[in-house]
Enzyme design. Structure first.
Site, PDB file in Angstrom:
ATOM      1  N   GLU A  73     -34.221 -46.780  50.175  1.00 34.08           N
ATOM      2  CA  GLU A  73     -32.946 -46.097  49.887  1.00 34.08           C
ATOM      3  C   GLU A  73     -31.825 -47.115  49.878  1.00 34.08           C
ATOM      4  O   GLU A  73     -31.777 -47.974  50.760  1.00 34.08           O
ATOM      5  CB  GLU A  73     -32.624 -45.078  50.993  1.00 34.08           C
ATOM      6  CG  GLU A  73     -33.663 -44.025  51.180  1.00 34.08           C
ATOM      7  CD  GLU A  73     -33.396 -43.208  52.450  1.00 34.08           C
ATOM      8  OE1 GLU A  73     -32.315 -43.338  53.054  1.00 34.08           O
ATOM      9  OE2 GLU A  73     -34.297 -42.453  52.829  1.00 34.08           O
ATOM     10  N   LYS A 131     -28.605 -48.932  50.823  1.00 33.61           N
ATOM     11  CA  LYS A 131     -27.801 -48.876  52.052  1.00 33.61           C
ATOM     12  C   LYS A 131     -26.349 -48.689  51.623  1.00 33.61           C
ATOM     13  O   LYS A 131     -25.695 -49.614  51.149  1.00 33.61           O
ATOM     14  CB  LYS A 131     -27.972 -50.144  52.874  1.00 33.61           C
ATOM     15  CG  LYS A 131     -27.240 -50.046  54.195  1.00 33.61           C
ATOM     16  CD  LYS A 131     -27.705 -51.124  55.151  1.00 33.61           C
ATOM     17  CE  LYS A 131     -27.150 -50.941  56.546  1.00 33.61           C
ATOM     18  NZ  LYS A 131     -25.705 -50.800  56.637  1.00 33.61           N
ATOM     19  N   ASP A 151     -22.461 -48.240  51.665  1.00 33.09           N
ATOM     20  CA  ASP A 151     -21.471 -48.887  52.514  1.00 33.09           C
ATOM     21  C   ASP A 151     -20.326 -47.928  52.806  1.00 33.09           C
ATOM     22  O   ASP A 151     -19.299 -47.924  52.133  1.00 33.09           O
ATOM     23  CB  ASP A 151     -20.961 -50.162  51.831  1.00 33.09           C
ATOM     24  CG  ASP A 151     -20.281 -51.078  52.825  1.00 33.09           C
ATOM     25  OD1 ASP A 151     -20.419 -50.836  54.043  1.00 33.09           O
ATOM     26  OD2 ASP A 151     -19.611 -52.026  52.401  1.00 33.09           O
ATOM     27  N   TYR A 165     -23.833 -38.690  50.728  1.00 36.70           N
ATOM     28  CA  TYR A 165     -25.271 -38.566  50.433  1.00 36.70           C
ATOM     29  C   TYR A 165     -26.028 -38.423  51.752  1.00 36.70           C
ATOM     30  O   TYR A 165     -25.789 -39.179  52.690  1.00 36.70           O
ATOM     31  CB  TYR A 165     -25.796 -39.822  49.728  1.00 36.70           C
ATOM     32  CG  TYR A 165     -25.471 -39.921  48.251  1.00 36.70           C
ATOM     33  CD1 TYR A 165     -25.427 -38.790  47.438  1.00 36.70           C
ATOM     34  CD2 TYR A 165     -25.241 -41.165  47.661  1.00 36.70           C
ATOM     35  CE1 TYR A 165     -25.143 -38.896  46.087  1.00 36.70           C
ATOM     36  CE2 TYR A 165     -24.949 -41.275  46.299  1.00 36.70           C
ATOM     37  CZ  TYR A 165     -24.901 -40.135  45.528  1.00 36.70           C
ATOM     38  OH  TYR A 165     -24.630 -40.244  44.199  1.00 36.70           O
ATOM     39  N   LYS A 188     -30.467 -56.745  53.845  1.00 37.85           N
ATOM     40  CA  LYS A 188     -29.089 -56.873  53.365  1.00 37.85           C
ATOM     41  C   LYS A 188     -29.004 -57.797  52.155  1.00 37.85           C
ATOM     42  O   LYS A 188     -29.760 -58.753  52.033  1.00 37.85           O
ATOM     43  CB  LYS A 188     -28.205 -57.450  54.490  1.00 37.85           C
ATOM     44  CG  LYS A 188     -28.148 -56.592  55.732  1.00 37.85           C
ATOM     45  CD  LYS A 188     -27.295 -55.369  55.554  1.00 37.85           C
ATOM     46  CE  LYS A 188     -25.823 -55.676  55.622  1.00 37.85           C
ATOM     47  NZ  LYS A 188     -25.225 -55.582  56.933  1.00 37.85           N
ATOM     48  N   CYS A 243       7.775 -67.887  29.059  1.00 33.19           N
ATOM     49  CA  CYS A 243       6.413 -67.448  28.752  1.00 33.19           C
ATOM     50  C   CYS A 243       5.565 -68.684  28.424  1.00 33.19           C
ATOM     51  O   CYS A 243       5.950 -69.486  27.569  1.00 33.19           O
ATOM     52  CB  CYS A 243       6.423 -66.490  27.564  1.00 33.19           C
ATOM     53  SG  CYS A 243       4.776 -66.157  26.912  1.00 33.19           S
ATOM     54  N   CYS A 299       4.562 -68.439  24.379  1.00 39.43           N
ATOM     55  CA  CYS A 299       5.499 -68.546  23.258  1.00 39.43           C
ATOM     56  C   CYS A 299       6.834 -69.195  23.646  1.00 39.43           C
ATOM     57  O   CYS A 299       7.671 -69.454  22.790  1.00 39.43           O
ATOM     58  CB  CYS A 299       5.752 -67.173  22.644  1.00 39.43           C
ATOM     59  SG  CYS A 299       6.738 -66.096  23.693  1.00 39.43           S
ATOM     60  N   CYS A 340       7.220 -61.420  29.554  1.00 41.05           N
ATOM     61  CA  CYS A 340       7.677 -62.256  28.452  1.00 41.05           C
ATOM     62  C   CYS A 340       8.549 -61.381  27.553  1.00 41.05           C
ATOM     63  O   CYS A 340       8.191 -60.246  27.246  1.00 41.05           O
ATOM     64  CB  CYS A 340       6.458 -62.763  27.679  1.00 41.05           C
ATOM     65  SG  CYS A 340       6.852 -63.287  26.014  1.00 41.05           S
ATOM     66  N   CYS A 371       5.343 -63.199  20.351  1.00 41.10           N
ATOM     67  CA  CYS A 371       4.473 -63.915  21.288  1.00 41.10           C
ATOM     68  C   CYS A 371       3.018 -63.723  20.862  1.00 41.10           C
ATOM     69  O   CYS A 371       2.507 -62.598  20.879  1.00 41.10           O
ATOM     70  CB  CYS A 371       4.693 -63.362  22.695  1.00 41.10           C
ATOM     71  SG  CYS A 371       3.559 -64.060  23.894  1.00 41.10           S
TER      72      CYS A 371
END
Ligand code: IVH
Length: 680
Positions: free
Chosen positions: A117, A119, A121, A227, A318, A412, A415, A430, A436
């Site tokens: 199954e 695991k 978290d 679950y 794990k 920017c 450009c 920008c 641009c």
């Protein structure tokens, strides 16, 4: 209060309960809601009011039980009759091998069957049912005494508040994991960010924060799920012979179990399963940090027993660590479609949680200042709950001498236009607009993306070339491209050029919501585009709607309404839209929200096993079809639901091994909206 009124209220209550249950399953199981949050809240409020007026009509499983009760002062302690144990870890194949060897020796067997199954978290929770009703839920605490979180657990929509199955024990306790799905976690963090609140580091913390709220109304607003993976108190005569049979049984009562379970033989089976899940973990919608291998047979489990706080019959293998150290090689600034400048740390490649990470967003100037990340720094990188790689902190001791704090550029980087800090916004933008090239490029990529016009073959490099050579001054120009022009570009063969022209042609027949989304209006994502399309019905109506009219559309507030209006007010945007239509784009207008019957089970396949008590198979098939679904006689990986009636056959087991969701009759009736009047 006349009997007539009471009867009317009873009918309406049942109708509302059925509708709300249906919408819950659309939202939580299919991820495909068919009404807006406001409409949902309206239904819920009406039901709450009726139940307040007629408390005797409120049933134990009413969906209002999930809305969240009054806040608590503190959680009451709950003593676990059956201890809540923890698991030993195996951090390598060798350690798993040693576990299997111990098990085989103690059982004196050559080979053992295990249930594998994921695991999950999240947090372990124990849930007690009495007479089919969810009466108590508690956290693990120290294993002996946990906290009473019943009001909060009742808000978890996938967990039945009442199990209406004939053959359930009078009293039994299930154990499982409360967790927050990745998608819900990202949405929650986005909401927190918008409100200027602190974001959660990962889905586990978010789930813990949600579950340990003294105010259940807050829990109700967090997308938690659950679950089952085991049992606590359970009458011995009701307990099946193995872990897989137990989970199957719980699933047949409508309790949620993880679809990724697998029954495996011996150590080899465990290894193969571990590789499979490691490869699949990124595609799952929930975070897993390993796999739990449990001896399948309950008699064998009993013979093995426990040691200290963990059973000898289970182990958690794990996944590799989720944090790693690496070096920031540079910090660059990306320019997005709306001109937002985003600092990104370029990292020396490092494996985190099984994936190679080379970049990590630093979000904005505020975030970079807070973490004080500098080029050359050694940093701890984490894949935040398996979702996005992020820099957790700088290892200041390893900072090279003479390093300087990072400053966001005043221009920017693409450009050279001024980068504006907008008051009240965290981002710097920008000011170059479509001048641009970066914004221009992102606009075209967005237009062509899968959820927008879905033009296959228009990749990043190609878009850059089209812009450089001025073949795509705007998105409408794409439709003037021909195969000869395209074939003359770098790394473009004749065949790919022809394919792209064909893809452009195909994309012309689209839907209104895709088209509106493709235009790239600020803050108009897929869902908003769909709401606009479904509520206003045509492009003309959207283009000419006032802000008031736009705000009447579900989920559209003043900011988005303003962006939509400003977008269409701008002459250049109107011109591009007209050019696109002139190029032959045809949007299929949707059916307006209130027209016709939506098909909530569109594209879903069902298989039935056993006998349904409330209808014949033919009737069930008709109802499934009417709701847009399909019914098949045999199970496959593609089946969405196995509906379990009385005396089910071997299909239940097969469904479990294929990972097909199983539902019992009650849930099925909710899905097809067949309890009471069918109003969806
Ligand atoms: S079985 C006696 N199964 O892992 C066995 N635990 O490290 C007790 N967990 O506290 C647990 N997924 O919160 C089991 N499929 C799964 C699990 C699982 C996650 C968590 C659970 C437990 C912790 C132990």
């Amino acid at each position: 209060m006349t009997d007539h009124l009471r009867e009317q209220a009873a009918r309406r209550i049942e109708q509302l309960q059925n509708q709300i249950n249906l919408h819950n399953s659309r939202y939580y199981q299919f991820d495909d809601p068919i009404i807006s949050d406001q409409e949902y809240d309206r239904l819920l409020r009406e039901l709450e009011e009726l139940e307040r007026e007629y408390p005797e009509l409120k049933t134990a499983d009413s969906p209002t039980g999930r809305v969240g009760a009054e806040p608590l002062k503190a959680f009451a302690p709950v003593r676990h009759d059956v201890l809540m144990l923890s698991l030993d870890n195996a951090l390598s194949d060798n350690e798993l091998h040693a576990f299997d060897k111990r098990v085989r020796e103690r059982l004196d067997l050559e080979e053992v069957e295990y249930v594998a199954e994921p695991k999950l978290d999240g947090l372990a929770v124990s849930v007690l049912y009495e007479s089919g009703i969810l009466v108590r839920a508690a956290t693990r605490g120290d294993g002996q005494t946990g906290e009473n979180v019943t009001a909060n657990v009742r808000t978890i929509r996938s967990l039945p508040l009442q199990i209406r199955h004939k053959n359930i024990p009078e009293r039994f306790e299930i154990r499982g994991e409360v967790f927050m799905p990745k998608e819900g976690f990202l949405a929650l963090n986005a909401r927190c960010q918008k409100k200027g609140e602190k974001q959660f580091a990962n889905p586990r913390n978010a789930a813990a924060g949600g579950l340990r709220q003294l105010d259940p109304r807050i829990t109700a607003s967090r997308p938690l799920n659950f679950y089952c993976y085991g049992h606590g108190f359970f009458p011995a005569d009701g307990l099946p012979e193995s872990q897989q049979q137990l989970l199957q049984l719980l699933a047949s009562w409508g309790l949620p179990i993880c679809p990724e379970l697998e029954v495996v033989r011996a150590l080899q089976g465990c290894f193969a399963n571990f590789i499979r899940l490691q490869e699949k973990r990124d595609q799952l919608d929930y975070v897993i940090d390993g796999v739990v291998y449990k001896v399948a047979d309950f008699k064998q489990q009993e013979r093995l027993g426990f040691v200290a706080r963990a059973p000898r019959w289970a182990i958690a293998r794990k996944f590799p660590a989720e944090e790693a150290l690496t070096v920031v090689e540079a910090i660059s600034v990306q320019v997005g479609r709306t001109g937002a400048l985003t600092p990104v740390a370029r990292l020396r490649a490092v494996q985190v949680g099984g994936v190679i990470v080379t970049n990590s967003t630093l979000h904005n100037a505020g975030e970079i200042r807070r973490k004080d990340v500098r080029s050359g720094d050694t940093v701890v990188v984490r894949r935040a709950g398996d979702v996005i790689p992020e820099i957790v902190r700088v290892v200041v001791d390893r900072r090279p001498p003479h390093s300087e704090p990072f400053e966001m550029p005043a221009k920017c980087p693409v450009c050279g236009s001024d980068a504006d800090e907008i008051p009240g916004e965290a981002v710097i933008r920008c000011s170059g607009g479509l001048v641009c090239p970066a914004q221009h490029k992102e606009t075209i990529k967005h237009f062509a993306s899968r959820k927008a016009m879905d033009i296959e073959g228009l990749g990043d490099k190609l878009v850059s070339q089209l812009i450089e050579r001025q073949f795509a001054r705007n998105v409408a120009d794409l439709y003037s491209l021909d195969a000869d022009t395209l074939a003359g570009l770098d790394r473009m063969g004749r065949k790919s050029a022809q394919n792209l022209v064909a893809a452009l042609e195909t994309s012309k027949a689209t839907t209104l919501s895709r088209f509106v989304y493709a235009l790239g209006i600020r803050d108009v994502g897929e869902v908003t585009a769909q709401n606009l399309a479904e509520n206003l019905g045509s492009l003309d109506a959207i283009m000419n709607a006032s802000e008031e009219r736009l705000m009447a559309v579900p989920d559209i507030g003043p900011v988005v309404a303003r962006h939509v209006r400003l977008f269409f007010e701008q002459a250049s945007n109107r011109t591009v839209t007209d050019e696109l239509l002139a190029a032959g784009i045809r949007c299929q207008n949707p059916r307006l929200r209130h027209e016709g019957t939506p098909q909530p089970l569109r594209g879903k396949t069902f298989v039935l096993t056993g006998t349904l008590l409330s209808m014949t198979r033919d009737e069930a098939a008709r109802k499934i079809k009417a709701a847009g679904g399909k019914i098949n006689s045999s199970l496959s990986k593609k089946t969405d639901y196995l509906v379990i009636g009385a005396d089910p056959g071997s299909k239940t087991e097969k469904a479990l091994s294929l990972g097909v969701k199983t539902i019992h009759e009650e849930e099925f009736l909710n899905l097809i909206g067949s309890k009471g009047e069918n109003t969806f």
